[in-house]
Design an enzyme around this catalytic site. Structure first.
Site, PDB file in Angstrom:
ATOM      1  N   ARG A  81     -56.439  37.593 -11.272  1.00 45.42           N
ATOM      2  CA  ARG A  81     -55.009  37.980 -11.843  1.00 45.42           C
ATOM      3  C   ARG A  81     -54.511  36.899 -12.347  1.00 45.42           C
ATOM      4  O   ARG A  81     -53.730  36.898 -13.369  1.00 45.42           O
ATOM      5  CB  ARG A  81     -54.578  38.412 -10.384  1.00 45.42           C
ATOM      6  CG  ARG A  81     -52.952  38.946 -10.744  1.00 45.42           C
ATOM      7  CD  ARG A  81     -52.451  39.517  -9.449  1.00 45.42           C
ATOM      8  NE  ARG A  81     -51.904  38.253  -8.566  1.00 45.42           N
ATOM      9  CZ  ARG A  81     -51.517  38.851  -7.161  1.00 45.42           C
ATOM     10  NH1 ARG A  81     -51.371  40.100  -6.892  1.00 45.42           N
ATOM     11  NH2 ARG A  81     -51.296  37.850  -6.604  1.00 45.42           N
ATOM     12  N   LYS A 183     -48.030  37.560 -12.720  1.00 43.54           N
ATOM     13  CA  LYS A 183     -47.273  36.519 -11.533  1.00 43.54           C
ATOM     14  C   LYS A 183     -46.803  35.367 -12.209  1.00 43.54           C
ATOM     15  O   LYS A 183     -47.326  34.226 -12.230  1.00 43.54           O
ATOM     16  CB  LYS A 183     -48.285  36.075 -10.415  1.00 43.54           C
ATOM     17  CG  LYS A 183     -47.539  36.036  -9.229  1.00 43.54           C
ATOM     18  CD  LYS A 183     -48.606  35.873  -8.006  1.00 43.54           C
ATOM     19  CE  LYS A 183     -48.223  35.329  -6.854  1.00 43.54           C
ATOM     20  NZ  LYS A 183     -46.823  36.242  -6.036  1.00 43.54           N
ATOM     21  N   GLU A 219     -41.366  47.818  -6.550  1.00 49.13           N
ATOM     22  CA  GLU A 219     -41.670  46.627  -5.770  1.00 49.13           C
ATOM     23  C   GLU A 219     -40.555  46.788  -4.539  1.00 49.13           C
ATOM     24  O   GLU A 219     -39.432  47.163  -4.546  1.00 49.13           O
ATOM     25  CB  GLU A 219     -41.403  45.422  -6.465  1.00 49.13           C
ATOM     26  CG  GLU A 219     -42.546  45.257  -7.585  1.00 49.13           C
ATOM     27  CD  GLU A 219     -43.840  44.650  -7.182  1.00 49.13           C
ATOM     28  OE1 GLU A 219     -44.222  44.477  -6.149  1.00 49.13           O
ATOM     29  OE2 GLU A 219     -44.389  44.292  -8.311  1.00 49.13           O
TER      30      GLU A 219
HETATM   31  C1  LIG Z   1     -43.656  40.777  -6.987  1.00 50.29           C
HETATM   32  C2  LIG Z   1     -44.937  40.790  -5.882  1.00 50.29           C
HETATM   33  N1  LIG Z   1     -45.516  42.112  -5.702  1.00 50.29           N
HETATM   34  C3  LIG Z   1     -46.506  42.228  -4.941  1.00 50.29           C
HETATM   35  C4  LIG Z   1     -47.120  41.131  -4.288  1.00 50.29           C
HETATM   36  C5  LIG Z   1     -48.188  41.272  -3.244  1.00 50.29           C
HETATM   37  O1  LIG Z   1     -49.222  40.798  -3.935  1.00 50.29           O
HETATM   38  P1  LIG Z   1     -50.648  40.216  -3.329  1.00 50.29           P
HETATM   39  O2  LIG Z   1     -50.852  41.507  -2.384  1.00 50.29           O
HETATM   40  O3  LIG Z   1     -51.557  40.166  -3.996  1.00 50.29           O
HETATM   41  O4  LIG Z   1     -50.235  39.037  -2.508  1.00 50.29           O
HETATM   42  C6  LIG Z   1     -46.563  39.858  -4.582  1.00 50.29           C
HETATM   43  C7  LIG Z   1     -47.234  38.708  -3.851  1.00 50.29           C
HETATM   44  O5  LIG Z   1     -47.904  38.069  -4.324  1.00 50.29           O
HETATM   45  C8  LIG Z   1     -45.434  39.744  -5.330  1.00 50.29           C
HETATM   46  O6  LIG Z   1     -44.759  38.794  -5.813  1.00 50.29           O
END
Ligand SMILES: Cc1ncc(COP(=O)(O)O)c(C=O)c1O
Length: 339
Positions: A81, A183, A219
């Site tokens: 990612r 991210k 989200e």
């Molecule tokens: C905006 C957002 N959505 C979802 C997630 C959850 O992602 P992950 O399960 O990879 O931590 C995160 C955290 O990383 C995030 O910042």
């Protein structure tokens, strides 16, 4: 020996641990990187990370198992990612092997900060890449820094498996064809104000709708959404402006393969919440946080309960957390041992 910390009452706050990993990119290549005790960065005032948001980050955890060994949960997915985030923002990728080696080095060097098995606390790793070096124009940086630091953490949303309530925001965190799936800091800068509005109204965080039509859930703060229907469907939104959560994709797999649910990635309309008997927020930091209710305009919709976790959410939580701490057999490749 673990540090003398009140592990049960840890929140999600910065604590200076002993070592962090730092590598530098210059003239087309990363150096080998090294561990350092210095938790400050000395960078050029024109750094693109400071002016144009040329940076990205990741979040993953290390878990202490019953036998004393240490698990990383799907670090290769974080590496991949981050590579996609780098592509989107014209930054050099960190190869997966390099990323995992750096994670392991940080965990090993800070082992005393990793909670004993059974406390529920973990070591949260924060990898990031920033554009640095002499610059002023809007273009990619001449140099980059890749760093990983770690902090011991408890649960992100206060209350652990206790349900939290969320407020649907009028604001967007990302544009329809913007950087929502990467991210990158800009998405989080955009979320600070709406997040504050939600929290000052006693909600845990806000829910973002799709930026194009404002009709579908995207989200839940910095976590993804899932809902469970009465006819055994696990439904989670799909959209190019959602961050592809590693926890969410893990739950999609576990819901289908371990719980026998119909696991679906699809639209979740904000005016069709009645279809769900349970709902939750999922992510590395949030783990699984049951959603008690959602405020949308004047309507407050309660799912399973505002005080109790629902049975399917609890089973998903037990399966996921059991795998992370090494108590439940993991699907192949999900666990990387720090040895
Ligand atoms: C905006 C957002 N959505 C979802 C997630 C959850 O992602 P992950 O399960 O990879 O931590 C995160 C955290 O990383 C995030 O910042």
């Amino acid at each position: 020996m673990a540090k003398d910390i009140d592990w049960q009452n840890l929140g999600f706050a910065y604590i200076k641990t002993d070592y962090r990993f730092i590598a530098r990119w210059k003239d087309g290549a990363w150096d080998n990187g090294e561990l350092t005790t210095d938790n400050t960065l000395h960078i050029n005032e024109g750094s693109t990370a400071l002016h144009y948001g040329q940076q990205c980050f990741e979040g993953l955890k290390a878990y202490r198992c019953k036998d004393g060994s240490i698990n990383l949960f799907r670090p290769d997915e974080n590496a991949k990612r981050m590579q996609k985030s780098c592509d989107r923002l014209l930054m050099p990728q960190v190869p997966t092997d390099f990323f995992i080696r750096a994670c392991k080095e940080v965990v090993k060097a800070n082992e005393e900060w990793l909670a004993p098995y059974g406390t529920g606390a973990t070591l949260y790793l924060r990898p990031f890449i920033i554009g640095v070096g002499e610059n002023i124009g809007i273009k990619t940086a001449p140099e980059f820094i890749f760093c990983i630091f770690c902090i011991p953490v408890g649960s992100y949303f206060k209350g652990g498996l206790a349900p939290s309530n969320f407020l649907v925001s009028e604001y967007d965190r990302a544009a329809p064809a913007g950087t929502g799936a990467a991210k990158v800091g800009g998405n989080y800068a955009a979320s600070l104000y709406p997040g504050k509005l939600a929290k000052s109204n006693n909600f845990a965080d806000c829910i973002y709708l799709d930026p194009k039509t404002h009709t579908k859930i995207e989200e839940v703060g910095s976590a993804n959404f899932f809902g469970i229907t009465a006819d055994n469907k696990f439904i989670t939104p799909y959209s190019p402006s959602i961050l592809p959560s590693i926890t969410k994709y893990s739950l999609l797999y576990l819901a289908k393969e371990r719980l026998g649910l119909d696991a679906i990635e699809g639209d979740v309309y904000i005016d069709k919440l009645d279809q769900f008997t349970e709902a939750g927020a999922c992510g590395t930091a949030a783990v699984i946080t049951p959603i008690g209710g959602i405020q949308y305009g004047n309507d407050f919709h309660v799912f399973y309960s505002e005080t109790e976790v629902g049975p399917v959410t609890k089973r998903l939580y037990d399966e996921l957390v059991g795998i992370q701490f090494g108590d439940v057999e993991a699907p192949e490749g999900w666990i990387v041992k720090v040895d």
